[in-house]
Design a protein around this motif. Structure first.
Motif, PDB file in Angstrom:
ATOM      1  N   ARG A  41     -16.497  -8.564   6.551  1.00 54.32           N
ATOM      2  CA  ARG A  41     -17.579  -7.806   7.382  1.00 54.32           C
ATOM      3  C   ARG A  41     -17.042  -6.324   6.819  1.00 54.32           C
ATOM      4  O   ARG A  41     -18.054  -5.685   6.599  1.00 54.32           O
ATOM      5  N   LEU A  42     -16.021  -5.916   6.771  1.00 50.09           N
ATOM      6  CA  LEU A  42     -15.651  -4.602   6.471  1.00 50.09           C
ATOM      7  C   LEU A  42     -15.746  -4.294   5.010  1.00 50.09           C
ATOM      8  O   LEU A  42     -16.370  -3.241   4.551  1.00 50.09           O
ATOM      9  N   ALA A  43     -15.644  -5.279   4.310  1.00 48.00           N
ATOM     10  CA  ALA A  43     -15.910  -5.189   2.613  1.00 48.00           C
ATOM     11  C   ALA A  43     -17.592  -5.083   2.632  1.00 48.00           C
ATOM     12  O   ALA A  43     -18.048  -4.224   1.683  1.00 48.00           O
ATOM     13  N   ARG A  46     -18.555  -1.159   3.456  1.00 46.85           N
ATOM     14  CA  ARG A  46     -18.271  -0.392   2.456  1.00 46.85           C
ATOM     15  C   ARG A  46     -19.018  -0.297   1.189  1.00 46.85           C
ATOM     16  O   ARG A  46     -19.060   0.560   0.529  1.00 46.85           O
ATOM     17  N   SER A  47     -19.421  -1.577   0.909  1.00 46.59           N
ATOM     18  CA  SER A  47     -20.280  -1.756  -0.486  1.00 46.59           C
ATOM     19  C   SER A  47     -21.575  -1.369  -0.425  1.00 46.59           C
ATOM     20  O   SER A  47     -22.193  -1.346   0.754  1.00 46.59           O
ATOM     21  N   PRO A  48     -22.268  -0.803  -1.657  1.00 47.19           N
ATOM     22  CA  PRO A  48     -23.760  -0.625  -1.684  1.00 47.19           C
ATOM     23  C   PRO A  48     -24.401  -1.720  -1.461  1.00 47.19           C
ATOM     24  O   PRO A  48     -25.731  -1.586  -1.146  1.00 47.19           O
ATOM     25  N   GLN A  49     -24.048  -2.811  -1.642  1.00 45.65           N
ATOM     26  CA  GLN A  49     -24.651  -4.140  -1.354  1.00 45.65           C
ATOM     27  C   GLN A  49     -23.893  -4.842  -0.711  1.00 45.65           C
ATOM     28  O   GLN A  49     -22.710  -4.846  -0.517  1.00 45.65           O
ATOM     29  N   ILE A 185     -10.540  -9.925  -2.013  1.00 44.99           N
ATOM     30  CA  ILE A 185     -11.358  -8.779  -2.180  1.00 44.99           C
ATOM     31  C   ILE A 185     -10.819  -7.754  -3.323  1.00 44.99           C
ATOM     32  O   ILE A 185     -11.874  -7.486  -4.127  1.00 44.99           O
ATOM     33  N   ALA A 186      -9.772  -7.779  -3.422  1.00 44.10           N
ATOM     34  CA  ALA A 186      -9.222  -7.005  -4.765  1.00 44.10           C
ATOM     35  C   ALA A 186      -9.430  -7.629  -6.005  1.00 44.10           C
ATOM     36  O   ALA A 186      -9.930  -6.989  -6.941  1.00 44.10           O
ATOM     37  N   TRP A 196      -9.308   0.197   1.377  1.00 48.02           N
ATOM     38  CA  TRP A 196     -10.041   0.735   2.428  1.00 48.02           C
ATOM     39  C   TRP A 196     -10.042  -0.355   3.554  1.00 48.02           C
ATOM     40  O   TRP A 196     -10.124   0.169   4.673  1.00 48.02           O
ATOM     41  N   VAL A 197     -10.415  -1.575   3.364  1.00 45.97           N
ATOM     42  CA  VAL A 197     -10.524  -2.488   4.249  1.00 45.97           C
ATOM     43  C   VAL A 197      -9.205  -2.603   5.104  1.00 45.97           C
ATOM     44  O   VAL A 197      -9.431  -2.502   6.310  1.00 45.97           O
TER      45      VAL A 197
END
Length: 334
Positions: A41-43, A46-49, A185-186, A196-197
């Motif tokens: 959810r947090l990823a 933060r992401s543009p998409q 995620i990394a 960031w997450v």
């Protein structure tokens, strides 16, 4: 009981997102599941998409109840998936009861497509039962380590917080889901996003697959004495073939009398008594979590005869191994 539904994809999604299919087993551990889902959810936030989508499924396709008695509505039954999906099995207590033949058959079929499969908490048991961890590195919650190792010797079982071996992933449960999903995620989108997450979750100590899941011996026993810790580690590593106190003492450069005094001072029991308690604790785990015979449990825990094992078990737990096994079976059948 409250009811929770999964996220639905954002209609503004551009590009292809990665889909995680969470399989919720009865009595799954809520913390493990929620920790993983919140990382995704947090990823996305933060992401543009939209990088990630998810689906909640389970045997029967209606609902699954966590170990906190929170009921989750499912999106689907055990449906056919796409090859680029990632299955995340969410386990918890009584994992054997939650592992149906239908689930195992479905899991084997999807794995044959090359689908990536992960297991949270005790779900490594389901993966191993389906034959998906043969020859693979894996981990499982420390409380289930003994029984898992006995039942699945072909799996390379470790004690790390999580393990990723090719397209197989396992975690030890609890917050270890955060560590593994931060790694995912990394790998997918870089360490900056993963960090960031973690920062959003106030998660300041990110662990890797090299970190062990249990607290150190000094932390667990509340005593910081290097030789005492060394002896206890030796005891924990030699349950099936116990080492005599005299040899333990010699290995750490002490006399047997000094070792006795050390245990009495810090743990209020003799080395022999402490060692016995470790062996009986493992025996209880095996009785509760496997279908091993009482004789084999006794041998696995360093007892030369079933009668001696039964006598020691009764003195410590106020019941016999046979009654313990019967009580557990009756509980699971309810």
């Amino acid at each position: 009981m409250s009811q929770v539904r999964s996220s639905t994809p954002n209609s503004t999604t551009s590009g292809k997102s990665r889909r995680f299919v969470f399989v919720l087993l009865e009595n799954f551990t809520l913390l493990s599941f929620a920790s993983a889902l919140d990382c995704l959810r947090l990823a996305n936030r933060r992401s543009p998409q939209r990088y990630y989508d998810w689906l909640l499924i389970g045997d029967g396709g209606e609902s699954a109840t966590s170990s906190t008695e929170t009921k989750f509505l499912l999106d689907e039954d055990l449906i056919e998936l796409h090859r680029d999906d990632t299955i995340i099995l969410c386990g918890g207590i009584d994992i054997q009861q939650a592992t149906s033949k239908r689930l195992l058959n479905w899991l084997r079929r999807e794995a044959r497509k090359g689908v990536r499969v992960g297991g949270l908490c005790t779900a490594a048991y389901v993966m191993a039962k389906a034959g998906l961890l043969d020859g693979k590195k894996a981990t499982i919650h420390w409380e289930n380590q003994d029984s898992f190792a006995e039942e699945f010797p072909e799996v390379e079982l470790g004690k790390s917080v999580f393990s990723i071996d090719g397209n197989r992933m396992t975690t030890a449960g609890g917050t270890s889901s955060i560590d593994m999903f931060l790694q995912i995620i990394a790998d997918d989108h870089g360490e900056e996003l993963a960090n960031w997450v973690a920062d959003q979750q106030i998660y300041s100590s990110i662990r890797t697959d090299q970190d062990t899941q249990r607290l150190s011996v000094p932390t667990r026993i509340g005593v910081r004495h290097p030789k005492l810790s060394q002896v206890i580690q030796m005891m924990e590593s030699n349950i099936e073939e116990p080492i005599s106190p005299s040899i333990l003492a010699k290995d750490v450069g002490m006399s047997t009398r000094q070792l006795e005094r050390l245990f009495r001072r810090y743990l209020n029991r003799s080395p022999k008594r402490y060692y016995m308690e470790l062996r009986l604790q493992k025996a209880r785990n095996l009785l509760m979590q496997t279908d091993m015979s009482v004789i084999n449990v006794a041998l696995a825990c360093g007892f030369a005869s079933p009668s001696h094992f039964s006598k020691c078990y009764r003195a410590h737990y106020d019941t016999t191994p046979y009654r313990e096994r019967g009580t557990q079976a009756a509980r699971l059948s309810v």
